[in-house]
Design a protein around this motif. Structure first.
Motif: not given
Length: 696
Positions: A195, A200, A203, A213, A290, A293-294, A302-303, A305, A453
């Protein structure tokens, strides 16, 4: 808290079940989990009550049936435990029926024609083999998702079906070899996850990253990955803090996150877990993506993928380490110290080789998506040609088998480094090959083509099914054999001779291999669109339906879903490129040329005989590139509109998006990326690759 205290603290795992369930209930549930016996509703009722009490004690207020529809992500609908009483209060309830079955609306999920829009009913069914867990104050219950008429609408159902199919056929082989201790065979997987992390704030200023993406525009920075200094490099403090929190979140959910490191490309990283049963590994990988990303958002990151967020640097994959094991812990792909004498191992090994050769197109399909089209064969990932790396020892044994019988095994020996203070190291029997899409790595196969992904369910249900098919053919030939050793040797020789073409230990990145693979008759399926039709080839539908993994109707529906996904993906990318080009890049270039022209006029108006050839040449170059950009934008607008208006034949529409729309997007990008290198950086409207890849 220590890792041992954190691990599994939010999971209704075996230890928790043993502690909270009555002995009879626990034994009955374990029989269902371990032996695949039907689940007694009475057992489910007791489990539901214990699960609810445990969840509430750990802060849960809701429960959800968590499933994996054909969207590529997970889905969940949350219901509270509360139930109103006649006195205006509530009690907390959770029944066995609620545990076993849910009824989400199926009409809004991809079905590929299996369901009409007005046919809304779908069902989720508890997968008791994958433990429930608590996340965000809800009890998550892993489930399969099917339609009112019983067809699979998700990624988990065919995976579970394929695991049963492989178990059935592998057990036949074990019985042939006199194995009386194994009760079942499972497949195990350890998926390595690559990843990117970007700031952010940067982004948020890139519409392409937000909507697609990946970056649709971006000139290469002065430095990329050519110095190879990021791979395994020391972790920046911000990244290290992110990884620490991510580990703890994953450990609490029983996910055995083991390895973390910087990857090859700048801003790229990898996480690798310890292997687990395939359906659990699949659930865990979805959770991992998941949570990546969180947790990233909590650190102002921001991750990403996507398989190829940045052109010109390495993309991200998901190495799928796959093996087969018995319930008593025997790895069926473990060669042992004398693999040439290990007939059972050689039968399983050659069955995998034959399966990969005969169903290479299906395996290629399992790693096909629009993002992976940018990655495969780009000198950073395996080529689109399926081949198997075995290494020197096993290749030598198979050569011996083909020529009359294996009598010896090459050994690794010791590696002497030449420094007296360093100990001699035991040397592996073979090297590794990172260019191979399907490489044997000691006691497992590493399928390196899967995109970062993607759900690993697709790759593994295909692998399980095709291996089950070959094992069934082998069992048909060997069951009832009067001279097992002779028949095994004959069968092995036949399989090696017929399928050695798929074994390749060389450089998969080389042009020579492409030529050689074509001579061998190996398929080279270069794009997702070209791969999708293999799903409805008669041979492939036959093997999937034979083992009850996918029916013909389910294959046809997934064919349509995959085409629709490709079409929508490229259409969104084209529309995003048009918006960014028209509303951000073109105005910025016009502002720059206006400033440049005004400066030329201002210099001329001074009456000074200054040399303004540099300004004039720059203005001419920028204006010429802007003119080309505008022409290409217009063409992209036209072809995108034409593509969107095509109806009736999804495959032809997908081909048009691939061959015309995507190609035109590349032309628009080429002009824009050139302009990025010419226009004042203060005027350039979007963060550059230098900003994104190095500003963390």
């Amino acid at each position: 808290m220590s890792p041992s205290e954190i691990f599994g603290s939010k999971v209704f795992n075996d230890a928790t079940m043993r502690e909270r369930l009555p002995k009879a209930t626990y034994k009955a549930l374990k029989k269902t989990i371990d032996e695949g016996l039907p689940l007694d509703p009475a057992v489910a009722e007791v489990v539901a009550s214990a699960m609810k009490d445990w969840a509430i004690e750990n802060g849960a207020t809701h429960f959800t049936h968590w499933f994996q529809p054909m969207t590529g992500i997970t889905a969940e609908k949350h219901d509270s435990f509360i139930s109103p009483t006649s006195d205006g209060k509530v009690i907390l309830e959770f029944s066995g029926k609620e545990l076993i079955k849910g009824e989400p609306d199926a009409s809004s999920f991809p079905s590929g024609g299996l369901r009409a829009t007005f046919e809304a009913r779908g069902y989720t069914a508890w997968d008791c083999t994958s433990p429930a867990f608590i996340k965000d104050d809800s009890l998550y219950i892993p489930t399969a998702f099917c339609s009112y008429t019983g067809e699979a609408l998700d990624k988990k159902t065919p995976l579970l079906r394929s695991m049963e199919a492989l178990n059935k056929q592998a057990m036949r082989i074990l019985k042939i070899f006199g194995n009386t201790t194994a009760q079942n065979v499972i497949t195990t997987v350890g998926p390595e996850q690559e990843y990117f992390l970007v700031d952010k704030s940067l982004y948020d200023a890139r519409k392409d990253l937000i909507f697609t993406g990946r970056t649709l525009f971006g000139a290469m920075p002065p430095k990329g990955q050519e110095m190879e200094d990021h791979y395994f490099g020391s972790l920046k403090e911000r990244i290290s803090n992110y990884m620490k929190e991510l580990d703890e979140e994953l450990w609490a959910l029983g996910i055995s996150a083991k390895t973390k490191h910087n990857e090859v490309a700048p801003a790229q990283h990898e996480l690798a877990p310890i292997f687990s049963t395939t359906n659990i590994a699949t659930d865990h990988n979805q959770l991992t993506m998941d949570l990546m990303k969180k947790v990233a958002l909590r650190h102002g990151l921001v991750c990403l993928q996507h398989e190829k967020p940045f052109a010109g640097v390495n993309g991200s994959g998901k190495h799928n380490n796959w093996s087969m094991a018995t319930n008593d812990g025997q790895n069926l792909l473990e060669p042992g110290s004398t693999p040439h004498d290990n007939a059972q191992f050689l039968v399983f090994l050659c069955s995998v080789i034959r399966a990969v050769d005969e169903y290479a197109d299906l395996l290629r399909l399992s790693a096909a998506n629009p993002g992976n089209d940018h990655r495969l064969g780009a000198n950073e990932a395996p080529p689109a040609i399926i081949s198997i790396f075995l290494g020197e020892q096993l290749t030598d044994i198979l050569d011996q088998i083909e020529n009359g019988g294996a009598k010896s095994s090459k050994s690794g020996g010791e590696l002497t480094i030449g420094v007296t203070t360093l100990p001699p190291l035991p040397k592996d029997t073979t090297d590794r090959n990172r260019t191979s899409p399907f490489a044997f790595t000691g006691n497992k196969f590493e399928f390196r083509m899967v995109g970062s992904s993607q759900s690993i369910a697709g790759a593994n249900f295909i692998l399980n099914t095709i291996v089950a098919e070959i094992l069934s053919q082998v069992a048909d030939k060997l069951e009832g054999s009067q001279d097992l050793n002779k028949d095994v040797q004959s069968l092995l020789k036949e399989m090696v001779k017929s399928h050695k073409r798929v074994i390749f230990n060389g450089n998969g990145y080389s042009d020579e291999w492409v030529t050689e693979a074509e001579k061998r008759g190996l398929p080279n399926i270069r794009s997702t669109v070209a791969a999708i039709p293999v799903l409805i080839a008669e041979k492939n539908m036959s093997v999937l339906s034979k083992h009850g993994v996918l029916s013909k109707a389910e294959c046809e529906s997934r064919y349509e879903i995959n085409l629709e996904n490709y079409i929508k993906t490229i259409n969104i990318e084209a529309l995003t490129a048009l918006e960014m080009a028209n509303r951000q890049i073109v105005p910025a270039v016009i502002a720059f040329t206006t400033d440049l022209a005004n400066s030329i006029i201002a210099i001329k108006n001074t009456g000074i005989q200054a040399d303004i050839s540099a300004q004039t040449e720059l203005l001419t170059e920028v204006s010429s590139s802007l003119s080309s950009l505008k022409k290409n934008i217009k063409i992209l607008q036209e072809v995108t509109e034409k593509a969107a208006s095509m109806h009736g034949d999804s495959y032809n529409q997908a081909c048009y998006y691939r061959d015309t729309v995507f190609t035109q997007m590349t032309a628009v990008r080429a002009d824009a990326d050139k302009l990025e290198t010419l226009v004042d950086s203060d005027l350039w409207p979007i963060p550059t690759y230098s900003d994104l890849l190095f500003n963390i």
